[in-house]
Write a protein that holds these residues in place. Structure first.
Motif, PDB file in Angstrom:
ATOM      1  N   UNK A   1      35.776  71.993 -16.940  1.00 52.97           N
ATOM      2  CA  UNK A   1      37.235  71.992 -16.888  1.00 52.97           C
ATOM      3  C   UNK A   1      37.785  73.400 -17.103  1.00 52.97           C
ATOM      4  N   UNK A   2      37.216  74.132 -18.052  1.00 52.78           N
ATOM      5  CA  UNK A   2      37.674  75.495 -18.332  1.00 52.78           C
ATOM      6  C   UNK A   2      37.442  76.407 -17.133  1.00 52.78           C
ATOM      7  N   UNK A   3      36.278  76.290 -16.504  1.00 52.15           N
ATOM      8  CA  UNK A   3      35.970  77.121 -15.333  1.00 52.15           C
ATOM      9  C   UNK A   3      36.896  76.783 -14.166  1.00 52.15           C
ATOM     10  N   UNK A   4      37.205  75.516 -14.019  1.00 52.13           N
ATOM     11  CA  UNK A   4      38.119  75.104 -12.946  1.00 52.13           C
ATOM     12  C   UNK A   4      39.527  75.644 -13.184  1.00 52.13           C
ATOM     13  N   UNK A   5      40.000  75.529 -14.409  1.00 55.24           N
ATOM     14  CA  UNK A   5      41.332  76.027 -14.735  1.00 55.24           C
ATOM     15  C   UNK A   5      41.372  77.555 -14.691  1.00 55.24           C
ATOM     16  N   UNK A   6      40.262  78.207 -14.986  1.00 57.07           N
ATOM     17  CA  UNK A   6      40.156  79.673 -14.882  1.00 57.07           C
ATOM     18  C   UNK A   6      40.474  80.099 -13.458  1.00 57.07           C
ATOM     19  N   UNK A   7      39.880  79.408 -12.488  1.00 55.07           N
ATOM     20  CA  UNK A   7      40.134  79.730 -11.077  1.00 55.07           C
ATOM     21  C   UNK A   7      41.596  79.476 -10.713  1.00 55.07           C
ATOM     22  N   UNK A   8      42.161  78.395 -11.238  1.00 53.41           N
ATOM     23  CA  UNK A   8      43.553  78.065 -10.939  1.00 53.41           C
ATOM     24  C   UNK A   8      44.511  79.072 -11.564  1.00 53.41           C
ATOM     25  N   UNK A   9      44.290  79.412 -12.818  1.00 53.31           N
ATOM     26  CA  UNK A   9      45.164  80.361 -13.505  1.00 53.31           C
ATOM     27  C   UNK A   9      45.072  81.761 -12.897  1.00 53.31           C
ATOM     28  N   UNK A  10      43.923  82.092 -12.332  1.00 56.37           N
ATOM     29  CA  UNK A  10      43.733  83.426 -11.751  1.00 56.37           C
ATOM     30  C   UNK A  10      44.627  83.659 -10.541  1.00 56.37           C
ATOM     31  N   UNK A  11      45.138  82.595  -9.965  1.00 54.62           N
ATOM     32  CA  UNK A  11      46.058  82.729  -8.833  1.00 54.62           C
ATOM     33  C   UNK A  11      47.455  83.136  -9.302  1.00 54.62           C
ATOM     34  N   UNK A  12      47.733  82.924 -10.579  1.00 55.80           N
ATOM     35  CA  UNK A  12      49.062  83.206 -11.118  1.00 55.80           C
ATOM     36  C   UNK A  12      49.066  84.352 -12.123  1.00 55.80           C
ATOM     37  N   UNK A  13      47.943  84.525 -12.823  1.00 55.63           N
ATOM     38  CA  UNK A  13      47.830  85.565 -13.843  1.00 55.63           C
ATOM     39  C   UNK A  13      46.683  86.511 -13.514  1.00 55.63           C
ATOM     40  N   UNK A  14      46.788  87.739 -13.979  1.00 56.16           N
ATOM     41  CA  UNK A  14      45.731  88.725 -13.786  1.00 56.16           C
ATOM     42  C   UNK A  14      44.686  88.543 -14.884  1.00 56.16           C
ATOM     43  N   UNK A  15      43.675  87.734 -14.608  1.00 53.28           N
ATOM     44  CA  UNK A  15      42.627  87.441 -15.569  1.00 53.28           C
ATOM     45  C   UNK A  15      41.325  88.116 -15.163  1.00 53.28           C
ATOM     46  N   UNK A  16      40.514  88.459 -16.147  1.00 54.52           N
ATOM     47  CA  UNK A  16      39.206  89.037 -15.839  1.00 54.52           C
ATOM     48  C   UNK A  16      38.306  87.984 -15.195  1.00 54.52           C
ATOM     49  N   UNK A  17      37.390  88.447 -14.336  1.00 54.53           N
ATOM     50  CA  UNK A  17      36.502  87.516 -13.640  1.00 54.53           C
ATOM     51  C   UNK A  17      35.080  87.548 -14.172  1.00 54.53           C
ATOM     52  N   UNK A  18      34.872  88.204 -15.332  1.00 57.04           N
ATOM     53  CA  UNK A  18      33.514  88.360 -15.858  1.00 57.04           C
ATOM     54  C   UNK A  18      33.342  87.753 -17.249  1.00 57.04           C
ATOM     55  N   UNK A  19      34.193  86.805 -17.609  1.00 49.62           N
ATOM     56  CA  UNK A  19      34.082  86.155 -18.921  1.00 49.62           C
ATOM     57  C   UNK A  19      32.881  85.204 -18.904  1.00 49.62           C
ATOM     58  N   UNK A  20      32.087  85.237 -19.968  1.00 50.61           N
ATOM     59  CA  UNK A  20      30.949  84.316 -20.093  1.00 50.61           C
ATOM     60  C   UNK A  20      31.448  83.053 -20.785  1.00 50.61           C
ATOM     61  N   UNK A  21      31.482  81.955 -20.041  1.00 51.42           N
ATOM     62  CA  UNK A  21      31.966  80.680 -20.580  1.00 51.42           C
ATOM     63  C   UNK A  21      30.780  79.754 -20.802  1.00 51.42           C
ATOM     64  N   UNK A  22      30.596  79.295 -22.031  1.00 50.24           N
ATOM     65  CA  UNK A  22      29.488  78.380 -22.324  1.00 50.24           C
ATOM     66  C   UNK A  22      29.866  77.472 -23.487  1.00 50.24           C
ATOM     67  N   UNK A  23      29.003  76.525 -23.779  1.00 50.49           N
ATOM     68  CA  UNK A  23      29.286  75.553 -24.837  1.00 50.49           C
ATOM     69  C   UNK A  23      28.716  76.020 -26.177  1.00 50.49           C
ATOM     70  N   UNK A  24      29.227  75.438 -27.237  1.00 50.90           N
ATOM     71  CA  UNK A  24      28.732  75.742 -28.582  1.00 50.90           C
ATOM     72  C   UNK A  24      27.264  75.376 -28.719  1.00 50.90           C
ATOM     73  N   UNK A  25      26.820  74.391 -27.959  1.00 49.65           N
ATOM     74  CA  UNK A  25      25.429  73.943 -28.027  1.00 49.65           C
ATOM     75  C   UNK A  25      24.460  75.071 -27.688  1.00 49.65           C
ATOM     76  N   UNK A  26      24.902  76.013 -26.872  1.00 52.28           N
ATOM     77  CA  UNK A  26      24.042  77.140 -26.488  1.00 52.28           C
ATOM     78  C   UNK A  26      23.626  77.961 -27.709  1.00 52.28           C
TER      79      UNK A  26
END
Length: 202
Positions: A102-127
């Motif tokens: 969900x976070x990765x999907x919303x990242x792509x959506x928000x990037x169309x409206x806001x200037x967000x970095x494209x190199x954030x490492x997104x992972x779960x706490x389980x990692x």
């Protein structure tokens, strides 16, 4: 930041509650309009909610964040916008396992409206508690760690929390402290002492 426990202990009234109340009321406050203007450089046609803008301003000012934001108050966008304040850093965003996609999907959506970095490492706490990759956190060596639903790091006896704390302490000891940004709507479960577990690193 370190939690300052008043005399009398956590869960009990302080001996001089009137003096403590005056200390709290005297804490400095900043007005929202100035804060809103200070984060405009992040916008690209989009608009942040007031609490998002205030949080971004504080994050930039102090290099850390401890935000009690509930459901619907914009934690996802906030967590994705913070890395833009520190463009030369390696950023790790921790989220519950069920929210990774969900976070990765919303990242792509928000990037169309806001200037967000494209190199954030997104992972779960389980990692963090992986038995197959115990050195994973040291290998990616993040300079910034953002914890969405930071109460997932509240249990000191868990492998994930111990690994996180060890990394933070080692980086600080080596003169390369990590900037930590914590946000959750349920950080306190039983006592105000629960805040100390996340707050001491922000």
């Amino acid at each position: 930041m370190a939690l300052n426990i008043v005399s009398g202990g956590v869960g009990r009234a302080p001996r001089d509650s009137a003096r403590e109340l005056q200390r709290i009321l005297a804490l400095p406050r900043r007005r929202a309009p100035k804060i809103l203007r200070s984060v405009r450089e992040l916008e690209n046609g989009g608009r942040f909610f007031k609490r998002q803008a205030q949080s971004l301003s504080e994050a930039k000012r102090v290099g850390g964040l401890f935000a009690g934001l509930g459901v619907g108050e914009g934690k996802t966008l906030l967590s994705l916008a913070i890395p833009s304040l520190f463009p030369q850093s390696t950023c790790l965003l921790l989220v519950p396992a069920k929210l990774v996609s969900k976070t990765k999907r919303e990242w792509a959506e928000y990037s169309e409206e806001f200037e967000l970095r494209d190199d954030i490492i997104v992972t779960s706490y389980a990692k963090l508690s992986s038995h197959t990759e115990p050195e994973w956190l040291w290998r990616i060596a993040p300079d910034i760690i953002i914890a969405d639903e930071a109460h997932k790091l509240a249990r000191f006896e868990s492998a994930r929390t111990n690994r996180f704390l060890l990394y933070m302490k080692e980086r600080a000891k080596n003169g390369k402290p990590v900037k930590f940004f914590a946000m959750s709507g349920t950080i306190t479960r039983k006592s105000v002492a629960d805040y100390a577990r996340s707050e001491e690193h922000t």
